[in-house]
Design an enzyme around this catalytic site. Structure first.
Site, PDB file in Angstrom:
ATOM      1  N   GLU A 106      -6.635   4.733   8.079  1.00 44.76           N
ATOM      2  CA  GLU A 106      -6.411   6.161   7.803  1.00 44.76           C
ATOM      3  C   GLU A 106      -7.657   6.790   7.184  1.00 44.76           C
ATOM      4  OE1 GLU A 106      -2.740   5.597   5.674  1.00 44.76           O
ATOM      5  OE2 GLU A 106      -1.788   5.027   7.557  1.00 44.76           O
ATOM      6  N   LYS A 157       0.053   4.247  -0.262  1.00 42.97           N
ATOM      7  CA  LYS A 157      -0.586   5.439   0.328  1.00 42.97           C
ATOM      8  C   LYS A 157      -0.355   6.644  -0.600  1.00 42.97           C
ATOM      9  CE  LYS A 157      -0.046   3.268   4.785  1.00 42.97           C
ATOM     10  NZ  LYS A 157       0.080   3.380   6.231  1.00 42.97           N
ATOM     11  N   SER A 188       3.692  -2.187  10.233  1.00 43.52           N
ATOM     12  CA  SER A 188       5.136  -2.282  10.463  1.00 43.52           C
ATOM     13  C   SER A 188       5.741  -3.630  10.063  1.00 43.52           C
ATOM     14  CB  SER A 188       5.481  -1.940  11.915  1.00 43.52           C
ATOM     15  OG  SER A 188       5.138  -0.589  12.191  1.00 43.52           O
ATOM     16  N   GLU A 224      -5.054  -4.824  10.834  1.00 41.77           N
ATOM     17  CA  GLU A 224      -3.996  -3.831  11.031  1.00 41.77           C
ATOM     18  C   GLU A 224      -4.249  -3.066  12.324  1.00 41.77           C
ATOM     19  OE1 GLU A 224      -2.093  -2.673   7.036  1.00 41.77           O
ATOM     20  OE2 GLU A 224      -3.922  -1.517   7.181  1.00 41.77           O
ATOM     21  N   HIS A 227      -9.406   1.299   5.110  1.00 40.68           N
ATOM     22  CA  HIS A 227      -8.114   1.448   5.786  1.00 40.68           C
ATOM     23  C   HIS A 227      -8.293   2.382   6.981  1.00 40.68           C
ATOM     24  CE1 HIS A 227      -4.003   2.638   6.649  1.00 40.68           C
ATOM     25  NE2 HIS A 227      -3.633   1.531   6.032  1.00 40.68           N
ATOM     26  N   GLY A 256       2.901   2.187  10.742  1.00 40.86           N
ATOM     27  CA  GLY A 256       3.901   3.241  10.572  1.00 40.86           C
ATOM     28  C   GLY A 256       4.674   3.576  11.834  1.00 40.86           C
ATOM     29  N   ASN A 265       0.872  -1.184   0.000  1.00 39.81           N
ATOM     30  CA  ASN A 265       0.000   0.000   0.000  1.00 39.81           C
ATOM     31  C   ASN A 265       0.904   1.227   0.000  1.00 39.81           C
ATOM     32  OD1 ASN A 265      -1.769   2.069   0.572  1.00 39.81           O
ATOM     33  ND2 ASN A 265      -2.241   1.373   2.656  1.00 39.81           N
TER      34      ASN A 265
HETATM   35  P1  PGA Z   1       3.071   0.260   7.538  1.00 43.08           P
HETATM   36  O1  PGA Z   1       1.591   0.504   6.989  1.00 43.08           O
HETATM   37  O2  PGA Z   1       3.568  -1.025   6.934  1.00 43.08           O
HETATM   38  O3  PGA Z   1       3.853   1.461   7.039  1.00 43.08           O
HETATM   39  O4  PGA Z   1       3.001   0.198   9.015  1.00 43.08           O
HETATM   40  C1  PGA Z   1       0.698  -0.560   6.828  1.00 43.08           C
HETATM   41  C2  PGA Z   1      -0.622  -0.077   6.302  1.00 43.08           C
HETATM   42  O5  PGA Z   1      -1.094   0.998   6.732  1.00 43.08           O
HETATM   43  O6  PGA Z   1      -1.238  -0.741   5.451  1.00 43.08           O
END
Ligand code: PGA
Length: 248
Positions: free
Chosen positions: A95, A12, A208, A163, A93, A169, A10
């Protein structure tokens, strides 16, 4: 039943035309490790050009609107994403649940639109740090599944990405015991919601994931792959994660 693992990246709101050169090594790794499915979800502006550059690599979207067409300025429908060459779309997601206040019902409507277009829906769920600290992680995720999963859908067209919000992140990950507990609870709930079809749903871990922890995370029971953010931007980080999944 062991499901084929899916390693999905992803990007983003990252990536550029120049950055698409990363896809070349990712596509090569996907071809080498053919027992694993690999996908990249770049920003929507890059979907068609990514498909043109690497037609053999599955390219996906990061979101989609639930309607087919209409007065929704700035939005994209599943039909448009399919026309651009997307094979899947992430919906719900964390976010987007946070930044855009998306509800479970909205996420489910998006998933239905994606599936009706013949694409795969990657439905994201996950608890906050406060919810985990309160001992509510499984209850929160169960409630998200109940609200977000289209129960009439073919399980093979649905992927769940677990997640934990606090792991995205941050460099922090849950213990493998916590991942095992959650993935087993998700599988049980999917079987309750979808019947036998629940066995065909892949359950990804996300948050992560990096080369140094991919092997132990991918080896956990009912972890059928990973949704990878930061470490999917560079082939040098993403390819070892693909290889880790293939080695299980
Ligand atoms: P990350 O993000 O691997 O940077 O922690 C995962 C995600 O939000 O899908």
């Amino acid at each position: 039943m062991a499901l084929r693992k899916l390693i999905a990246g992803n990007w983003k709101m990252n990536g550029s035309l120049d950055g698409l050169s990363e896809l070349d090594a990712i596509a090569e790794a996907a071809a080498t490790h053919s027992a694993v499915d690999v996908a990249i979800c770049p920003p929507a502006t890059l979907i068609a050009v990514a498909v043109a550059r690497q037609p053999g690599l599955a390219i996906g979207a990061q979101d989609c609107h639930s309607a087919a067409t209409g007065a929704h300025t700035g939005c994209l429908s599943a039909q448009m994403l399919a026309e651009a060459g997307a094979k899947m779309a992430i919906v719900g997601h964390s976010e987007r649940r946070t930044d855009n206040h998306e509800s479970d019902a909205e996420v489910r409507a998006k998933a239905v639109a994606v599936i009706n277009q013949g694409l795969t829906a990657i439905i994201c769920v996950g608890e906050s740090a406060a919810q985990r600290d309160a001992g509510d992680a499984v209850a929160v995720v169960t409630q998200q599944l109940d609200g977000s999963v289209p129960v009439e859908a073919d399980g093979a067209r649905i992927v769940i990405a677990y997640e934990p919000v606090w792991a995205i992140g941050t460099g922090r990950t849950p213990s493998t015991a916590d991942v095992a507990e959650m993935h087993s609870a998700i599988r049980a709930r999917l079987m309750a919601l979808l019947g036998e079809g629940g066995a065909a749903v892949r359950i990804l871990y996300g948050g992560s994931v990096k080369p140094s922890n991919a092997t132990e995370l991918m080896a956990v029971a009912d972890v059928d792959g990973a949704l990878v953010g930061g470490a999917s931007l560079k082939a040098a980080d993403f390819v070892p994660i693909i290889a880790a999944a293939a080695s299980i």
